[in-house]
Scaffold this motif. Sequence first.
Motif, PDB file in Angstrom:
ATOM      1  N   LEU A 119      29.798  30.998  61.484  1.00  0.00           N
ATOM      2  CA  LEU A 119      28.585  30.386  60.961  1.00  0.00           C
ATOM      3  C   LEU A 119      27.985  31.270  59.885  1.00  0.00           C
ATOM      4  O   LEU A 119      28.392  32.406  59.686  1.00  0.00           O
ATOM      5  N   LEU A 120      27.025  30.725  59.171  1.00  0.00           N
ATOM      6  CA  LEU A 120      26.363  31.432  58.087  1.00  0.00           C
ATOM      7  C   LEU A 120      25.028  31.927  58.633  1.00  0.00           C
ATOM      8  O   LEU A 120      24.095  31.138  58.813  1.00  0.00           O
ATOM      9  N   ASP A 121      24.954  33.228  58.890  1.00  0.00           N
ATOM     10  CA  ASP A 121      23.852  33.753  59.687  1.00  0.00           C
ATOM     11  C   ASP A 121      22.458  33.448  59.147  1.00  0.00           C
ATOM     12  O   ASP A 121      21.519  33.303  59.913  1.00  0.00           O
ATOM     13  N   SER A 122      22.307  33.362  57.830  1.00  0.00           N
ATOM     14  CA  SER A 122      20.947  33.172  57.310  1.00  0.00           C
ATOM     15  C   SER A 122      20.575  31.690  57.219  1.00  0.00           C
ATOM     16  O   SER A 122      19.461  31.362  56.842  1.00  0.00           O
ATOM     17  N   PHE A 123      21.501  30.796  57.546  1.00  0.00           N
ATOM     18  CA  PHE A 123      21.231  29.362  57.490  1.00  0.00           C
ATOM     19  C   PHE A 123      20.704  28.867  58.834  1.00  0.00           C
ATOM     20  O   PHE A 123      21.166  29.305  59.884  1.00  0.00           O
TER      21      PHE A 123
END
Lengths: 251, 335, 304
Positions: free
Chosen positions: A91-95
């Motif tokens: 996953l894209l941690d800041s999203f």
Amino acid sequence: MSRPLLQLADVGRSFSGLQVCRDIGLVLAAGELHALIGPNGAGKSTVLDMITGLTAVDRGRILFKGCDVTRMPPYARARLGMARSFQASALLDSFTVQEHVALAVQAGRGSSYRFWRRSGSDPELQEPAAEIVARVGLADRAGVRAATLAHGERRLLEIAMALATRPDLLLLDEPMAGLGPVSCRRLAGMVRELKAERTILLVEHDMETVFALADRITVLVQGRVVATGRPEAIRSNRRVQEAYLGGPCSL
Amino acid sequence: MTRATVTAPGWPVLLFAGCGILFLLVLPPVLELSGHQYLLSLATRALIYALAASSLNLILGYGGMVSLGHAAFMGIGAYVVGILSHQAAGSGLLSPAAVQGAGPVSALMAWPAAVALAMLFALVTGVVSLRTRGMHFIMITLAFAQMVYFFFISLESYGGSDGMVLASRDRLPGIDLGDDRVFYYLCLGLLLLFLAFVHRLVNARFGRVLVGCRENEKRLQVLGFATFGYRLLAYCLAGGAAGLAGALLAEQGGYVSPAMLHWTRSGELMVMVLLGGTGTLAGPVLGAFVLLFLEEYLALYTEHWMVILGPVLVLAVLFARGGLYPMLAGHGRER
Amino acid sequence: MFILEQLLNGLQLGVMLFLMSAGLTLVFGIMRVINLAHGSFYMLGAYVAATVTMHSGSFLLGMLAALPAAGLAGILVELIVLRRLYQRDHLDQVLATFGLIFFFNELTRMIWGRQPLFMEVPSWLAGSVELLPGIRYPVYRLAILLVGVVVALFLYLLFSRTRLGMRIRAGATNRETVAALGVNIRLLYTLVFGLGTMLAGLAGMMAGPILAVEAGMGDSILILTFVVIVIGGIGSVRGALVGAILVGLVDTLARAFLPGLLRLVLTTAAADRAGAAIASMSVYIFMALFLALRPAGLFPVSES
């Protein structure tokens, strides 16, 4: 059986001299739920990597919807209509949850070379995304960043992202790994629901789910296909029992 | 439903932005009234470096491309302005305006040329360097910048390693670039314009893909994004903006030299971005001002100010993670 | 005949680059740290050697002082700063080591002043020898080549014959394995770093009599060192050796022969100008072309 949606013909791959997969043959008919099982290290994830294009194949051909995709980059295959959930969730941690799914919706909607309009307030992206987020049961977590999600929620989000591109072929890499019994049942229910809508290739360790849901099963051992067939046939296949469990016994 | 997830900037961010812009707007009269006019040129340089650092931040902070060759774009922009001005002056095409002190070349021609050439260089080098990752990318961008550096050194007719002095600033219809205050506000305007552009960009579809690439590029490819094109375009946009900053710097200081694109300049730009806060809009601006004014301030006390600045940077890395801006605004990454 | 001389010059630059890059490539490969401050140890080696030689009159003493000085400085820097950066991303590493460059450059200016120091070639290495009839070559430069061969041999033996060397090599390929074997990783890292900076100090010391010893002298060779490492493959000492010789030869030969070659097609003045321009960029052009063909370098160390 209609024309197969996905076809692997004699596909092989070795890493630094070690053959991880050899002579893999796999045919997915449109609409079926096909399970890929095998002991750890059998090469199941490598097969998914080869189908999605993350790993190049050394030998053999991969056909998707009748197209030869063997040398196609991952994004081109995705655009043809395949989507994948990842085992170690990527996953894209800041999203946030919603942003993840909106990005996936965006991927299925043509060019993203748009520079001015806020994607966050674009109903064309946000509405379908919200719908899918709600469908996997994460609606109340929509604004939470991925970095702070619980393990089970990350799995659900993986599936939501895969769904959001509206794929014809859904590749699920151990969606239930590491889940507790409650989440497990919930996910199994979701896969059952999806089964009616799409073609699915399911890699899974949970045999109960696999045998309950799969139309057909392919067994992979040490990088080779040992057997393919309907669940009953696989259950009673002696070679599978030997290879998979080290001796005759019931699955 | 859909509004719920839009991360609207919170009031600390808006407050910070408002105060920052107000501060920059009133800075020239305040400096004048307090008798510190000499600081105006430093403030103008800080604005220009803020533009360059912000452009680096677009690829580094939002796109995750750690480039150590950004000064090359600035240098190209500066040399375009320098060479055009030099050519016009040398060819005897001095317009009456030029004799009166305004530059011989129209900024409307020189600046777009600077941007275009910097973008072209970004395109050519980007195609090669964006195929690499991590350390390789850092070193390849560095190597390309060195290439340009040595190229300008070898341009004997344009001053070689000494560079060249420009006769005067270029002319711009209706605006007197020769007036330092006017020039300051022009730089401020361009900086704010670029920041607004970046702000829209990263929140638009394009920016979502770009930021996604920073987090996990392979994941985006599997989703169906041909990520290379997005990264390359961002790289070119950043290169163009840095080219504009270079052009402004040449106009402001009235000279260009290869020293402008020495690799330590690229390092300094990187320092500004990190010091202020990567991946934040205001961070690089803050970083540029803090670094330039810190240098100036330390230099008042000792000629060996770098011996203090060096350890300060090390300490900043070790203990002020995320940069100054997130610390001041009291929150994490702003987008 | 000019060719032979230029070849030797190229090899000699190659040796310098090898000494610089051998240590740095290990630091890159094993600790995954970008260390921009490696050139500072080169500078330190040169300054210490120049100072001690000047005061004692003995080049050997200067050498004996420079090597431990560079090594110890490296160990100190590793203990105080670098080891806190191993878990950080490359960006933080670049910034912190960039700060170290500021510090070291200015520190040398404070201690030794802004005027460059000049170091004499020791009398026993002065003069030149006749390699072939009619070709004389400075003894000192030959000595540099010899040192390069000795260091390469030393590193080869270290890595292939000793346990320490094998652990370092294993560390470059697979850090987890080494940690699992119970090797004291922290100590290993410190030692590798010290060894690397010592070699950089050796290079700086040898450069002393050829170049001016001045603040910032390490910055320009540092960039060439990066080029060498990228061409050789990050983490590979063998790659550093081959890459260093390639870069040394390309740079020297391009400077020596390119203007002459261009004169065949251009006017003399234009050829000299273009030749000089392209020659100074040659190494970087070479690297760009090289990486377009082999993105991972000559001897890629597998990352697991």
